[in-house]
Motif scaffolding. Structure first.
Motif, PDB file in Angstrom:
ATOM      1  N   GLU A 155       8.067 -86.968  24.289  1.00 33.43           N
ATOM      2  CA  GLU A 155       6.753 -86.564  23.796  1.00 33.43           C
ATOM      3  C   GLU A 155       5.719 -86.721  24.896  1.00 33.43           C
ATOM      4  OE1 GLU A 155       3.853 -87.076  19.912  1.00 33.43           O
ATOM      5  OE2 GLU A 155       5.798 -88.092  20.015  1.00 33.43           O
ATOM      6  N   ALA A 156       4.971 -85.662  25.139  1.00 38.55           N
ATOM      7  CA  ALA A 156       3.968 -85.671  26.205  1.00 38.55           C
ATOM      8  C   ALA A 156       2.594 -85.996  25.646  1.00 38.55           C
ATOM      9  CB  ALA A 156       3.933 -84.318  26.905  1.00 38.55           C
ATOM     10  N   SER A 157       1.844 -86.772  26.387  1.00 40.23           N
ATOM     11  CA  SER A 157       0.437 -87.024  26.067  1.00 40.23           C
ATOM     12  C   SER A 157      -0.325 -87.128  27.382  1.00 40.23           C
ATOM     13  CB  SER A 157       0.265 -88.297  25.244  1.00 40.23           C
ATOM     14  OG  SER A 157       0.763 -89.427  25.952  1.00 40.23           O
TER      15      SER A 157
ATOM     16  N   LYS B 129      -4.954 -84.278  35.088  1.00 43.66           N
ATOM     17  CA  LYS B 129      -3.838 -83.718  35.858  1.00 43.66           C
ATOM     18  C   LYS B 129      -2.538 -84.494  35.666  1.00 43.66           C
ATOM     19  CE  LYS B 129      -3.319 -84.504  40.160  1.00 43.66           C
ATOM     20  NZ  LYS B 129      -3.428 -84.427  41.648  1.00 43.66           N
ATOM     21  N   THR B 130      -2.503 -85.359  34.630  1.00 44.37           N
ATOM     22  CA  THR B 130      -1.332 -86.211  34.446  1.00 44.37           C
ATOM     23  C   THR B 130      -0.963 -86.321  32.973  1.00 44.37           C
ATOM     24  OG1 THR B 130      -2.156 -87.551  36.294  1.00 44.37           O
ATOM     25  CG2 THR B 130      -0.318 -88.446  35.041  1.00 44.37           C
ATOM     26  N   VAL B 131       0.340 -86.221  32.687  1.00 46.70           N
ATOM     27  CA  VAL B 131       0.845 -86.519  31.352  1.00 46.70           C
ATOM     28  C   VAL B 131       1.817 -87.683  31.441  1.00 46.70           C
ATOM     29  CG1 VAL B 131       0.587 -84.168  30.468  1.00 46.70           C
ATOM     30  CG2 VAL B 131       2.761 -84.875  31.486  1.00 46.70           C
ATOM     31  N   GLN B 132       1.997 -88.310  30.309  1.00 43.15           N
ATOM     32  CA  GLN B 132       2.982 -89.383  30.201  1.00 43.15           C
ATOM     33  C   GLN B 132       4.095 -88.937  29.281  1.00 43.15           C
ATOM     34  OE1 GLN B 132       2.086 -93.837  29.896  1.00 43.15           O
ATOM     35  NE2 GLN B 132       2.523 -93.320  27.754  1.00 43.15           N
ATOM     36  N   VAL B 133       5.335 -89.098  29.732  1.00 46.97           N
ATOM     37  CA  VAL B 133       6.510 -88.773  28.927  1.00 46.97           C
ATOM     38  C   VAL B 133       7.504 -89.916  29.085  1.00 46.97           C
ATOM     39  CG1 VAL B 133       8.325 -87.101  28.422  1.00 46.97           C
ATOM     40  CG2 VAL B 133       6.155 -86.316  29.397  1.00 46.97           C
ATOM     41  N   ASN B 134       7.882 -90.519  27.968  1.00 48.35           N
ATOM     42  CA  ASN B 134       8.843 -91.635  28.008  1.00 48.35           C
ATOM     43  C   ASN B 134       8.393 -92.743  28.958  1.00 48.35           C
ATOM     44  OD1 ASN B 134      10.498 -90.098  26.290  1.00 48.35           O
ATOM     45  ND2 ASN B 134      11.509 -89.116  28.031  1.00 48.35           N
ATOM     46  N   GLY B 135       7.088 -92.983  29.004  1.00 50.88           N
ATOM     47  CA  GLY B 135       6.563 -94.033  29.849  1.00 50.88           C
ATOM     48  C   GLY B 135       6.369 -93.648  31.299  1.00 50.88           C
ATOM     49  N   GLU B 136       6.827 -92.454  31.691  1.00 45.61           N
ATOM     50  CA  GLU B 136       6.688 -91.990  33.069  1.00 45.61           C
ATOM     51  C   GLU B 136       5.467 -91.087  33.203  1.00 45.61           C
ATOM     52  OE1 GLU B 136       8.637 -92.851  35.648  1.00 45.61           O
ATOM     53  OE2 GLU B 136       9.850 -94.159  34.372  1.00 45.61           O
ATOM     54  N   HIS B 137       4.761 -91.200  34.328  1.00 42.61           N
ATOM     55  CA  HIS B 137       3.617 -90.335  34.600  1.00 42.61           C
ATOM     56  C   HIS B 137       4.079 -89.131  35.412  1.00 42.61           C
ATOM     57  CE1 HIS B 137       0.248 -93.544  33.947  1.00 42.61           C
ATOM     58  NE2 HIS B 137       1.120 -93.498  32.963  1.00 42.61           N
ATOM     59  N   ILE B 138       3.670 -87.931  34.984  1.00 41.79           N
ATOM     60  CA  ILE B 138       4.049 -86.692  35.655  1.00 41.79           C
ATOM     61  C   ILE B 138       2.787 -85.913  35.960  1.00 41.79           C
ATOM     62  CG2 ILE B 138       5.411 -84.570  35.516  1.00 41.79           C
ATOM     63  CD1 ILE B 138       7.105 -85.935  33.350  1.00 41.79           C
ATOM     64  N   THR B 139       2.642 -85.473  37.190  1.00 45.00           N
ATOM     65  CA  THR B 139       1.475 -84.688  37.582  1.00 45.00           C
ATOM     66  C   THR B 139       1.866 -83.231  37.794  1.00 45.00           C
ATOM     67  OG1 THR B 139       1.807 -85.136  39.935  1.00 45.00           O
ATOM     68  CG2 THR B 139       0.406 -86.665  38.698  1.00 45.00           C
TER      69      THR B 139
END
Length: 547
Positions: free
Chosen positions: A195-197, A202-212
């Motif tokens: 789940e993305a939030s 410029k950044t989302v968090q998915v499964n505790g990981e930050h993705i830009t």
């Protein structure tokens, strides 16, 4: 030799097929990363500077007219930012998402798609595919129980809904694999489960990981909306999703709402043997359509035995054992509708909860829909949105169109404005309802001097031989230019006929163009020509094929 990125004006393109022809002509000259846009009258591509004349000549030979080319500067061109994890990160995996991922991947972008549940989105999993195959099953069962031919004695036993549902699920699994999952490896983009939030712009968090990412696309779709009726949330009600998972045919079904989902599923269960009651707040079915369309589908459903109640005020919903009851008020009088199942079909709400859009400065509307401009940008210019999450026309072909456009705009390979003027809409009842363009009321509000024709279905020879004459063809015409600006059909196969009407409306054909064209006799498509003739003639005074 230097390779430049060019923007070339191209006149004469009128449709997506034209785009493909121009793209092919450019590729034959060695062009790469070609994007042709018939609405913008242009093509963008990369090509060695010594072959630009060859490319233009190829376009001429294809039948189009190239203008002067412009070399795109570094400021204009795509400069994928590999500092970020991705060039485009897509949240969702439905029609809009896959169209965007394919477009972006074909243009060399690094793409990821985030999905928290089942890949494929609404259409293949819980929407178009499952509903339409079950509607077909219901229609066949309904015809077996009762057909219009006096010399045929047909009958049917009880429908095995569990077996039908299992067959439907097998089809869904096959199409999900072939049309969605298999394409991930084919185009080489990443699928991230979770789940993305948004953390920031410029950044989302998915499964505790930050993705830009350089750009984002919100394509999370919508889900059934549940109205605020006292007691409703305390009972075990059905939605369009759970109704298609039933293993047994209910004896009685009460439907709250009577839009396209309510009408389709209500008729399906009726054809499978259920006693169905459709209830709605407005005074007529499909209130945004022309009154003649509403009247025709009301007549058809009533003739078939569905119980329609309009002008309803919902008071409460209760459950006593296995029996559910809906208390309503109509014209000041209270009624109680009892049923084994209650289906809620009152529209859809966008899936934006949990995205934390405020962290990314993305604004939403009153219903939670993501607000976008004509380029499908949100209030954050690096974040786009497409498909049902924007609460635009709820069709998978619109979602796919928007997804591809949003990806091109986000990556800078094109600058296209959304154009939904000519989107056909279909409700797959029997008879089906299909519309495109303006209603009579909409045309008048826009200032048109309007002429209309309303051809009853008993004037269409194919309907006569089918013994299915409840319905009509209504055309809306600009009286000044005689151009067709709207078409509205209630008939068998209306979903197929509407494509011809869509082409006529989109490309400005006149009533005379339609009446001077050949229409195959004994087809429902002939109804379009007959309705066009009705503008100037009484078709009841014509012999067969005399038009």
């Amino acid at each position: 030799m230097t390779v430049n990125k060019y923007k070339l004006s191209v006149q004469g393109m009128t449709c997506m097929d034209c785009e493909e022809h121009v793209t092919k002509a450019l590729k034959q000259a060695g062009a790469k990363n070609v994007s042709a846009d018939f609405r913008g009258d242009e093509a963008v591509f990369e090509l060695s500077e010594d072959r630009i004349d060859e490319a233009k000549q190829n376009i001429v030979q294809t039948g189009y007219y190239p203008g002067e080319e412009e070399i795109q500067t570094a400021e204009d061109c795509v400069a994928f930012n590999r500092v970020d994890d991705y060039d485009l990160l897509i949240i969702g995996s439905g029609g809009a998402a896959f169209s965007a991922a394919i477009t972006a991947s074909e243009n060399g972008a690094k793409v990821a798609m985030v999905e928290r549940r089942t890949v494929g989105g609404t259409c293949v999993n819980i929407g178009c595919v499952p509903s339409k195959t079950m509607l077909r099953a219901g229609k066949i069962n309904g015809l077996a129980k009762s057909n219009p031919f006096t010399g045929l004695q047909t009958s049917t036993g009880d429908a095995d809904l569990a077996e039908l549902t299992a067959q439907k699920d097998k089809l869904i699994s096959q199409m999900r694999q072939e049309k969605y999952i298999d394409l991930i490896d084919e185009y080489g983009f990443d699928l991230i489960r979770g789940e993305a939030s948004f953390i920031d712009e410029k950044t989302v968090q998915v499964n505790g990981e930050h993705i830009t990412a350089k750009s984002f696309l919100i394509a999370t779709g919508a889900n059934p909306a549940v109205p605020d009726i006292p007691g409703l949330k305390d009972i075990d009600y059905l939605t369009s999703t759970t109704a298609l998972e039933l293993k047994g045919v209910p004896k009685r079904l009460a439907v709250i709402g009577s839009g396209y989902i309510a009408a389709e599923l209500g008729q399906m269960f009726h054809n499978l043997g259920t006693e169905v009651t459709l209830m709605q707040r407005s005074e007529r079915l499909f209130k945004t359509y022309d009154p003649e369309v509403s009247d025709a589908i009301d007549e058809a459903l009533t003739e078939q035995g569905l119980n329609l109640i309009t002008g309803v005020t919902y008071q409460k919903v209760e459950q006593n054992g296995d029996t559910k009851s809906v208390t309503i008020e109509v014209n000041g009088e209270q009624q109680v509708i009892e049923a084994d199942q209650v289906l809620v079909a009152t529209g859809r709400k966008p899936n934006t909860e949990g995205l934390k859009l405020e962290a990314a400065s993305v604004k939403t509307g009153k219903k939670g829909e993501v607000l976008t401009n004509e380029f499908l940008q949100t209030t954050n210019d690096r974040i786009y949105a497409a498909g049902d999450v924007t609460l635009g026309p709820q069709f998978v072909y619109v979602a796919a169109y928007e997804g591809g456009m949003a990806a091109g705009n986000a990556l800078g390979v094109a600058t296209r404005k959304i154009d939904l003027r000519f989107v056909p809409g279909v409700t797959f009842t029997n008879p089906s309802i299909a519309t495109v363009g303006l209603t009579e009321q909409q045309a008048k509000e826009k200032g048109y001097n309007v002429k209309t024709s309303a051809l009853p279905l008993d004037a269409v020879p194919r309907a006569l031989v089918n013994h299915e004459t409840t319905g009509l063809y209504k055309l809306v015409v600009d009286a000044g230019t005689r151009k067709l600006i709207g078409a509205h059909i209630v008939s068998e196969n209306a979903e197929d006929v509407i494509f011809a009407a869509t082409l006529a409306v989109q490309f400005g054909l006149t009533i005379d163009d339609l009446t001077n064209s050949f229409a195959p006799y004994l087809t429902m498509a002939e109804g379009l020509k007959l309705a066009a003739l009705t503008i100037d003639k009484d078709v009841s005074k014509l012999s067969c094929c005399a038009g």
